[in-house]
Every structure is written in structure tokens, then in C-alpha cells.
Design a protein around this motif. Structure first.
Motif, PDB file in Angstrom:
ATOM      1  N   PRO A  71       0.690  -1.196   0.073  1.00  9.26           N
ATOM      2  CA  PRO A  71      -0.014  -0.142   0.014  1.00  9.26           C
ATOM      3  C   PRO A  71       0.768   1.164  -0.035  1.00  9.26           C
ATOM      4  O   PRO A  71       1.960   1.155   0.612  1.00  9.26           O
ATOM      5  CB  PRO A  71      -0.807  -0.079   1.226  1.00  9.26           C
ATOM      6  N   LYS A  94      -3.760   6.481  -3.099  1.00  5.65           N
ATOM      7  CA  LYS A  94      -5.161   6.387  -2.744  1.00  5.65           C
ATOM      8  C   LYS A  94      -5.896   7.666  -3.150  1.00  5.65           C
ATOM      9  O   LYS A  94      -5.619   8.754  -3.205  1.00  5.65           O
ATOM     10  CB  LYS A  94      -5.263   6.191  -1.198  1.00  5.65           C
ATOM     11  N   TYR A  99      -8.008   3.101  -5.559  1.00 10.67           N
ATOM     12  CA  TYR A  99      -6.887   2.872  -5.670  1.00 10.67           C
ATOM     13  C   TYR A  99      -6.221   2.936  -7.154  1.00 10.67           C
ATOM     14  O   TYR A  99      -6.725   2.873  -7.990  1.00 10.67           O
ATOM     15  CB  TYR A  99      -6.391   1.706  -5.198  1.00 10.67           C
ATOM     16  N   ARG A 124      -0.984   1.307  -6.545  1.00  8.56           N
ATOM     17  CA  ARG A 124      -0.697   0.606  -5.445  1.00  8.56           C
ATOM     18  C   ARG A 124      -2.093   0.289  -4.728  1.00  8.56           C
ATOM     19  O   ARG A 124      -3.103   1.163  -4.826  1.00  8.56           O
ATOM     20  CB  ARG A 124       0.116   1.131  -4.516  1.00  8.56           C
ATOM     21  N   TYR A 125      -2.290  -0.922  -4.070  1.00 12.35           N
ATOM     22  CA  TYR A 125      -3.741  -1.443  -3.488  1.00 12.35           C
ATOM     23  C   TYR A 125      -3.557  -1.672  -2.197  1.00 12.35           C
ATOM     24  O   TYR A 125      -2.652  -2.567  -1.736  1.00 12.35           O
ATOM     25  CB  TYR A 125      -4.084  -2.565  -4.689  1.00 12.35           C
ATOM     26  N   ASP A 126      -4.387  -1.045  -1.339  1.00 13.68           N
ATOM     27  CA  ASP A 126      -4.472  -1.632  -0.019  1.00 13.68           C
ATOM     28  C   ASP A 126      -5.464  -2.572   0.396  1.00 13.68           C
ATOM     29  O   ASP A 126      -6.721  -2.211   0.787  1.00 13.68           O
ATOM     30  CB  ASP A 126      -4.676  -0.073   1.218  1.00 13.68           C
TER      31      ASP A 126
END
Lengths: 545, 443
Positions: A248, A253, A261, A264-266
Motif C-alpha cells: 500500500p 489512494k 486505488y 498500489r492497492y491496500d
């Protein structure tokens, strides 16, 4: 890395691995094998056997794809690992042109002898097919590139990440959903590596190493007293990236009523939001049907672009090659050649680009050795081009292919598949908040849901993941049972505004289906948040006894 | 050779099991061979011929299982794959849902294999396609079609004494015919175990008639209509409901979940004219006689006169719920009636004949609400006659609601789903109040 750490957990959930030769998944392998690559010099030697055999048997053109396709899937539900599967598919596909007709044959016997025999089979198929007749294939010229290579620009190879790390992440995701009150949750990480070697009688020897990653989950909240349940899936998309996508980053974000997103992905944050959203959906207001202005987030709009723009502009579909299965197109060569076919409003600028970083369709060369270029499909609302491969380019007066050829695996024949097809961002500065402020009666849609479009890509219906009602420039609450229906041109001509580049994001899919036997293609579609005015919204709620 | 007979498969599997040192071992073997031809614009576009053979070994220590596969069959390779599965098993975490292997079972011989179909060649495929093209070339229509045949075998053996074997062959054909102007389109699809029943000429004739008959389609208002669904259309519409999984129903995530908890087993959910079952020995649509985990398959009713008669229970879920395991359906047969398609049309005052449906997607899994469109021949019926072709329409409907509105059923016939390419025995059906929500200009 120690081998035992690497393969730890790799044998769980054997059930799905019991089927030998799963076509989309290949043969299960020891995961450590995924890090070994076949030397390009060996592949070149093998390729020359195919090309020389084909030529000696009468082929005017031949190409060979030596493919090694690796997949790894980690699949979980609640507190359990359902499956960890590592699969490999390795083999050779040979395509030849004889007497003006294509022939194709494939083998998993990757030896000089096996390849020579397969080249002979491909020639025999071409000769048999040529007897049935039809117009001879007219192949656009393509220069040979010599010995070249290309690799997806990844930072962290997903196959080098221990399975335990992936399992731990997914167990945390599931745990967060259950702690938030979800009744059911499943989650997966799917990693793909296509090691493709292409050679042709044009003089190309192209070695490519392509990586893709697909994290996903689905959260379900059940209200058994009502007999109702609602789900919310991840707001990520599959990407043409390495495992770095799952690290993340606050900078990537997109904040709003729900966090989305970019590069990058949380996953952990998203599942917590998803659990809240699924709970809200169970008691949300059912939509009143009617005309609404729609504000469509890129996490939703990518699928509408895919179905309503990318598919109908495939030239093979326009010409009738897909008529028995996926259909034809409402577009025609005549409409293109007129130079004034109005597909949409002047805000509609559609670009094909296989070079987009992080995209699923990113390659250095397509599956017939063409270096793809960026090209316009719709410019200021006017249709300007179709997607082509080498044997179609002449139909619309092009002197070269646009690099849109792709095959699912080595054992499938390559044919016309879409590149990344995206809506260009607006040139004027426009934020999502300002766009919402401009709407009196509307719905803001985030995430993709159900989708359906007719066989000429005209009448469509789309759902979504999250629907927010907009009244007088403000989001006032969540809606449910929403789907919008429109005809293609009517919809794109209602495209009133596109947010600027700062909001541009990619969405996409691993499994774009086409062809008989069916093949899958991975493709991304980008856009910024976009407004469409006066779109017909229906209520899809039904009851059974 | 990718196709092994029962004795060859048994001997090979015994040898593999003899290398096992695990608490339990299960070995499966599968092979297939077949080919296809795809054509468009009245000429072949692609053709292929492929054969594969593979072996999978699952070893278990306690509740820890590992699987490895191989496609080399010398003794050293066979022993290697067993050792590899054992190594993986030792590294795996215990599976809380692990069920010990089944012991010996009794299976009746399947009727899925046909020698004529298994003997198909690239030449015989080309001949069948040439017959289809005769029709469209003579009628000045354009054909796009697909013909595919396959012969497969599967065998499984385990350390508890189970052995099962099955061999099958199948052929499918589909064709879309369109006129040069692109204003008319027709479709036909056929599937058989025995290729000698496949008449590509006759099927293409029907598709050609629909293409010619659908020229000049008029628009009618969307709304609720009585529809007559030909088996191809009904099959694709219903395919989404043929998942009778008890676990997802128990968990509250299915159209078979009961309000307040539990499943709808025993409830009358559909019209009493609807009876749906599976039967591995059905002569027109046979299937293998054992499930993937080695349980014998028998004739099983899923809906009997509209009542939910059975749900499928995995061995794990059955044990948890204290019931008998029930494998899911291996094929689907829906009982029909005696009315012919012509009689259905004759008995319709105002309605729509639907040849094919397309792009069906789930809108709401809770009620199986689906959306999709008509395609390749949609006709308006008035006073018992087909009056004129109509433009295609989008529907929003649930097969559960649809099967509560059944007015009449015809004789079941083998029909192919246009997307999954699976075959089912489904009757033509006349349905009242089918919901169309918008028009489509697509031909």
C-alpha cells in the motif's frame, strides 16, 4: 530463498488440481520451477527447425510461438485456505501460410523432432483448408527485428514471494471482514507469467517475459430474517505489475465517499470498507426508475468502455468472423471510411495503447511480431480507426498491422484481440467533487457489477458495486437495485464531461472471452471520472415466492 | 495414445499406487483427443487437432494433502510424481474439511462412448462443414460456424480400494447464417453422442430459413409478453439455476436459501409442470457414472412437480449436516409435455417466438434475476400465426419466476447452451408474462 519456504503450503486443497491438463491452468508444478526460465538461445534453435521445415514444405510465411505459461492461485474463504495451485503450460504453436491459406498446429513435445512434425502438420492443415476456397490471405508487410527482448517493468516478481506471505495477507483480509460483521468472505491472489518466444520467417526472434497480478475478494452480508444478502467485491483491478501492487501507498489512494486505488492497492483497507458497504447495501433505498445524470468512476467505467467501444471496433468482428459466437458490430467499414461517423460527443476521445505502464495488455511485440503503436480509435467523438492484425490491415487501407494479435496459450491460434482501449482524460481542469456539484439529479457509480450487451454491441445494461444518490450537487445516500440501459451512440453522445488527468486510473479484466474454441485475453481500460447526462436507470429488484 | 481402455488404465494406476508410502493416496488419470473447425464468411478460418494425457497423484498424511501431476509414464517418472506429492503433503497445513478416501464402489457401465464419433478425422469434419456451406452458398447467405468433436477417458483409483473408469465421446455443431445486407440472421445448434445423428445440412437449412424470415424486423413496445422459447433459448436461460448446492443455501447465499435460515428443500418453488432430474443413462444425453470424488451417480430428481426434491451435499457438508452425501447433477433433463412448437404457436393469441438468447448475466443472485437479449430470429405471433419478424429485445427476468409462469411444454430435445457449450435435454416452453425491458436494433 530456501526451497522449503518457497513451496510451504503449496500442496493444500488438492481437489482442484486433480484434473489433468486444465486448459486455462496448465499442469500443476512445483512452485520453485516457476523461477527457471528456458534459455533464449535454445528457443531460437528450436524455432529455426519450425521455420525451415515449414518453408521446405511450401509455406510462404511461418511463425512459431514457444510459450511457457505459469499461473499461481492462492484461494481462501473465511479462516481456511481452499487451494494453492501452481501450474505450468509449456509448448509450441506453429502457424503457416500455404497457397494463401492459414494452417496451425501445436504440440507439447518441445523437441526438434516434435517441432518439425508439428510444422509439417500445420502445412498439411493449410493445404486441406485451401481446398475449401475463400479469398487468399493478404498479409501486411512486417520488418524482422532480429534478436530482441521485452519484459514487464516489475519491481517484485510475484512468483518469488513466498506463498505463506500471500496466505497471511489473505487471512488478514478475511479476518478483517469477519471482525467487521461479514457472514461470508472469500479472497484470492492470482499471478501470471507468460514467457513467450516468437520467431517468424520475417527474421524476428522476440523473447518476452510478461507478468500480471490479480488480487480480489468478495464480502457477503446476510440478513436471514429478510432472506436477503448483499455482496461487495474488491475495488482493485487486475494489473500488469509485480507484487509491488500489493504494497500500500497513501500517495496512490483516491479519497472520496469510498477509497479507491491507483498504482498500489491496500487490500486490507478495502476489505474493511467493503464490509461496511455490504452492510449498508442490505438496508439501502431501492432506486426510483427514471432519467439520471450518471457520474461514473473509472473502477466502473472501464467495463462500459470495454463492452461498448473496444469490442465493436475490432475489425474481425466488424467483418463477420465472430458472427456465430460473440456477434458482429453496429460499426462498419463504410462508417469508418465516411470519416464523419459520430460515435459520441466531442468529449469522447478513445485511444488504443499497448504500452501503458501497469496495464494488462502491455507487451513489446504482439503475437505476430508487430511492435504495437498508440493510435486513436475515436477523436472528438468521430470514429477514426479499427483494431487490426496483419491479414486485416488492407481492408481499411492500412499499410501495416496495428499490433492487435494475441493467443491465450501456445496451443491456441493467435487472432485479433483488443489492446488496452481507454478514454482520454479531459483537457480542462475538473475534479470529481466539482463534477458531482454540477449534478442536480444523479447517481455516482463505483465498481463494476453485472454487464450485458447485444451481439452488435448496441443495446447495453450495466450494474455496479456501489450506487450513491446525488441531489442538487451533493451525495445524499446509498441506493440499491440500480442498472442503467442505453444504446451505444445515445450513451456516448450524452458524455458531458471528463475529469482531468489527475483522476486517470486503469481498470481491467483477465478473462475477456472471444473465439471458438473460446480464448481469454487480459486487457486494461483507463479513464478519469466521467459524466453522462439523462441516462435511463431501471430498478432491477425482483421477488420470488 | 491419449485414450486408454479400462484394463490399461487400471494396470497403470495400480503401478502408481504401489509406489505410495503415504497414509492415503488417490491417483487420477485422464486423456482426450479431438479436433475442431471454425468457419466464417463461407470459408474455414481456423482448424485444430489435439490430444493430451495426464496423471495426478494426491498423497495424504493425517489431514495434510499434496498433489503433483505428470505427463511422462516411464517407471522412474511415475515414482517421482508420487514422491513429489508426498513431499508437498508433508509441507501442507492440515485441511479441516479433509474427508478420508472412499472405499470400493459399484458402478454400472456408462453409455457415453460412441465408436463413430471417436473415429472422426479432419476429413470427416471438413465434409460435415462442406454440407453446411452447400446450404448457405446456394441461398446467397453467409455462414459462420463451429464444429468440434472429442473423445475422453477418466479413471481414478485410491488406496482404500476405489476404482472408477469412464470413456465418452461427443460432437457439437453450431451455425449462424446472415444475409449479405446484414438485415437477417438465423441460428441452429446440435449436439450428439453419436455423430451419425448430426445433419449439418438440415440444421443449416433451419438457420437459413430464420435468416431469411427475420429480414424486415419491426419494433414492438417492450413489456410483458407470452413467449415461446425454443429449446436453445430455454437452455441458456435456465443454465444459471442448475446449481443445487446445499452448503451455499444453508449459508444463506442462494436462491435456495430459506428466509430465517436453512434451505428450501421440500418447498414448492416452481409450477407443478416442472420436473427436472439428472440421469447418467439417458440415451440422448448420457453422462459418466461417478462424481469427481468417486461416488456413484444415479437418476436424481432435483425438482419434482415444482417441489425442491434434492440438494447436492459434498461428503464434508453431508457429514456436518448429518445427511447422506449427494453428488451434484452430471446432466440435466427437464420433463416436457406433448405439445409441438406449431401447436404452441397455434394456441397463442399474442406472443413472441424466441430462437436464441444472448449475453445473459446475473443481476441479482438472491432471486436469480438475469438480463440478456433475444437474437437470430425473433417473431411476433398473433391469433395463432407468426405474423412478422420483430426487432430484438432485452429482458430482465428470473428463471424461477419464468418457471412459475409455464403455460405449456413440448417434447424435450438435446439443446446446447450458446455460451458454456454444455448440452441439456430441455423442452420448448410457452411462458406467460415474460419481462422485456428495452429494444435492440442489433441483427
Amino acid at each position: 530463498m530456501k526451497r522449503r519456504n518457497f513451496i510451504y503450503l503449496s500442496g493444500v486443497g488438492a481437489g482442484a488440481m486433480m484434473l489433468p491438463n486444465l486448459p486455462a491452468f496448465g499442469t500443476p508444478i512445483d512452485p520453485a520451477e516457476a523461477l527457471n526460465q528456458v534459455d533464449a538461445r535454445i528457443k531460437k534453435e528450436l524455432a529455426d527447425v519450425a521455420l525451415n521445415t515449414a518453408k521446405s514444405k511450401g509455406a510462404s510465411y511461418a511463425d512459431i510461438r514457444i510459450g511457457r505459461y505459469l499461473n499461481q492461485a492462492v484461494i481462501t474463504r473465511e479462516t481456511r485456505v481452499l487451494n494453492v495451485a501452481n501450474a505450468e503450460s509449456y509448448g509450441v504453436g506453429i502457424r503457416v501460410l500455404v497457397n494463401g491459406c492459414w494452417g496451425f498446429a501445436a504440440t507439447n513435445n518441445v523437441t526438434k523432432d516434435g517441432i518439425a512434425k508439428t510444422a509439417e502438420r500445420a502445412v498439411a492443415v493449410a493445404k486441406a483448408n485451401a481446398k475449401i476456397g475463400g479469398k487468399p490471405v493478404q498479409l501486411a508487410p512486417q520488418k524482422g527485428f532480429g534478436e530482441v527482448s521485452w519484459k514487464t517493468p516489475i519491481e517484485k516478481n510475484a512468483f518469488e514471494v513466498p506463498i505463506k506471505e500471500k496466505v497471511d495477507l489473505l487471512m488478514s483480509v478475511n479476518g478483517a471482514a469477519l471482525a467487521g460483521g461479514a457472514n461470508f468472505v472469500n479472497s484470492t491472489i492470482l499471478a501470471i507469467n507468460e514467457q513467450k518466444f516468437f520467431a517468424s520467417t520475417d527474421g524476428s526472434y522476440i523473447d518476452q517475459d510478461i507478468h500480471r497480478l490479480y488480487p480480489n475478494f468478495s464480502v457477503t452480508k446476510i440478513d436471514s430474517s429478510k432472506g436477503a444478502f448483499e455482496t461487495r467485491a474488491a475495488l482493485s483491478s487486475p494489473v500488469g505489475m509485480g507484487y509491488e501492487y500489493l504494497i500500500p501507498s497513501e500517495a496512490e489512494k483516491v479519497q472520496g465517499i469510498v477509497t479507491r486505488y491507483k498504482n498500489r492497492y491496500d487490500m486490507l483497507e478495502d476489505v474493511k470498507n467493503a464490509t461496511k458497504n455490504a452492510t449498508e447495501k442490505v438496508s439501502s433505498k431501492s432506486v426510483e426508475p427514471g432519467k439520471y445524470d450518471l457520474v461514473l468512476d473509472p473502477s466502473h467505467l472501464w467495463l462500459t468502455i470495454h463492452e461498448s467501444v473496444a469490442h465493436p471496433t475490432e475489425l474481425d468482428r466488424v467483418l463477420g468472423y465472430e458472427a456465430n459466437y460473440a456477434g458482429t458490430s453496429f460499426l462498419s467499414v463504410d462508417k469508418l471510411k465516411s470519416g464523419n461517423f459520430k460515435f459520441g460527443s466531442k468529449n469522447m476521445n478513445i485511444v488504443a495503447d499497448r504500452d501503458q505502464k501497469g496495464s494488462l495488455g502491455a507487451v513489446g511485440y504482439d503475437d505476430e511480431g508487430v511492435q504495437p503503436k498508440k493510435f486513436d480509435i475515436v477523436k472528438d467523438g468521430i470514429l477514426t480507426n479499427f483494431q487490426t492484425i496483419r491479414d486485416q490491415a488492407h481492408v481499411i487501407g492500412l499499410k501495416e498491422s496495428q499490433g492487435c494479435c494475441y493467443a491465450q496459450t501456445w496451443s491456441d491460434v493467435q487472432f485479433q484481440r483488443m489492446p488496452n482501449v481507454s478514454l482520454a482524460p479531459g483537457k480542462a481542469k475538473l475534479s470529481v467533487d466539482d463534477m458531482i456539484k454540477s449534478v442536480e439529479k444523479g447517481i455516482y457509480i463505483v465498481g463494476n457489477g453485472s454487464f450485458s450487451i447485444d451481439q452488435q454491441r448496441y443495446n447495453f445494461q450495466f450494474g455496479g458495486q456501489l450506487f450513491y444518490e446525488i441531489k442538487n450537487g451533493k451525495i445524499v445516500g446509498m441506493l440499491n437495485d440500480v442498472a442503467y440501459q442505453a444504446t451505444n451512440q445515445e450513451f456516448w453522445n450524452s458524455c458531458a464531461a471528463v475529469c482531468d488527468e489527475s483522476d486517470y486510473r486503469l481498470g481491467g479484466a483477465f478473462n475477456d472471452g472471444k473465439g471458438q474454441p473460446g480464448q481469454s485475453n487480459a486487457v486494461s481500460h483507463g479513464s478519469s471520472t466521467t459524466k453522462f447526462t439523462g441516462v435511463n436507470v431501471i430498478n432491477v429488484k425482483r421477488k420470488i415466492g | 495414445m491419449p485414450i486408454l481402455n479400462k484394463e490399461e488404465a487400471q494396470a497403470l494406476l495400480k503401478k502408481v499406487l504401489s509406489y505410495s508410502k503415504a497414509d492415503a493416496c488417490e491417483v487420477s488419470l485422464g486423456g482426450s483427443e479431438g479436433g475442431n473447425i471454425r468457419y466464417a464468411l463461407n470459408a474455414v478460418s481456423t482448424a485444430g487437432d489435439i490430444g493430451t494425457l495426464g496423471l495426478a497423484v494426491s498423497s495424504t498424511y493425517g489431514k495434510k494433502t499434496g498433489t503433483a501431476t505428470i505427463n511422462e509414464f516411464d517407471d522412474a517418472s511415475l515414482e517421482k510424481v508420487v514422491r513429489r506429492s508426498e513431499e508437498l503433503a508433508q509441507l501442507a497445513p492440515p485441511n479441516p474439511e479433509y474427508m478420508p478416501p472412499l472405499g470400493p464402489q459399484t458402478f454400472k457401465d456408462a453409455v457415453t462412448y460412441n465408436e463413430k464419433t471417436a473415429a472422426m478425422t479432419p476429413e470427416s469434419r471438413a465434409e460435415l462443414v462442406a454440407k453446411s456451406l452447400e446450404v448457405t452458398k446456394a441461398a446467397n447467405l453467409s455462414a459462420a460456424g463451429f464444429l468440434e468433436n472429442s473423445t475422453d477417458f477418466r479413471a481414478v483409483m485410491n488406496s482404500a480400494g476405489l476404482f472408477a473408469y469412464n470413456k465418452s465421446s461427443d460432437v457439437t455443431f453450431s451455425v449462424t447464417t446472415r444475409n449479405a445486407e446484414g438485415t437477417g440472421s438465423g441460428y441452429a445448434a446440435r449436439g450428439f453422442t453419436d455423430v451419425s445423428k448430426l445433419d449439418t445440412y438440415g440444421a443449416t437449412k433451419i438457420a437459413a430459413q430464420k435468416a431469411t424470415g427475420s429480414v424486415g424486423a419491426r419494433a414492438i413496445e417492450p413489456g410483458k409478453y407470452t413467449v415461446i422459447l425454443e429449446p436453445t433459448a430455454a437452455t441458456y436461460m435456465m443454465e444459471n439455476m442448475f446449481r443445487f448446492d446445499a452448503r451455499s443455501a444453508d449459508e444463506g447465499r442462494s436462491f435456495l436459501s430459506k428466509k430465517g435460515g436453512g434451505t428450501r428443500l421440500g418447498e414448492k418453488l416452481l409450477d407443478e409442470k416442472v420436473t427436472i432430474y439428472s440421469d447418467p443413462f439417458h440415451p440422448e444425453l448420457p453422462s459418466g457414472t461417478w462424481s469427481g470424488d468417486g461416488m456413484p451417480l444415479e437418476k436424481t430428481y432435483w425438482f419434482d412437480k415444482g417441489v425442491v426434491k434434492n440438494l447436492s451435499y459434498s461428503r464434508y457438508w453431508a457429514e456436518k449436516k448429518g445427511v447422506k452425501p449427494q453428488p451434484g447433477p452430471s446432466n440435466i433433463i427437464m420433463e416436457g409435455g406433448n405439445m409441438s412448437l406449431e401447436e404452441m404457436i397455434k394456441s397463442t393469441e399474442r406472443g413472441i417466438l424466441v430462437s436464441r438468447l444472448w449475453y445473459i448475466r446475473m443481476v441479482d443472485p438472491q432471486v436469480l434475476a438475469l438480463t440478456g437479449l433475444t437474437r437470430d430470429g425473433t417473431f411476433y405471433i398473433e391469433n395463432g400465426k407468426i405474423k412478422f419478424p420483430i426487432k430484438n429485445m432485452r429482458f430482465n427476468e428470473s428463471p424461477i419466476i419464468m418457471l412459475n409462469n409455464v403455460e405449456a411444454l413440448g417434447k424435450p430435445e438435446r439443446a446446447i447452451s450458446v455460451e458454456s457449450y454444455r448440452s441439456y435435454m430441455i423442452p420448448p416452453m410457452k411462458i406467460r408474462d415474460f419481462t422485456f425491458s428495452s429494444l435492440s436494433d442489433a441483427v
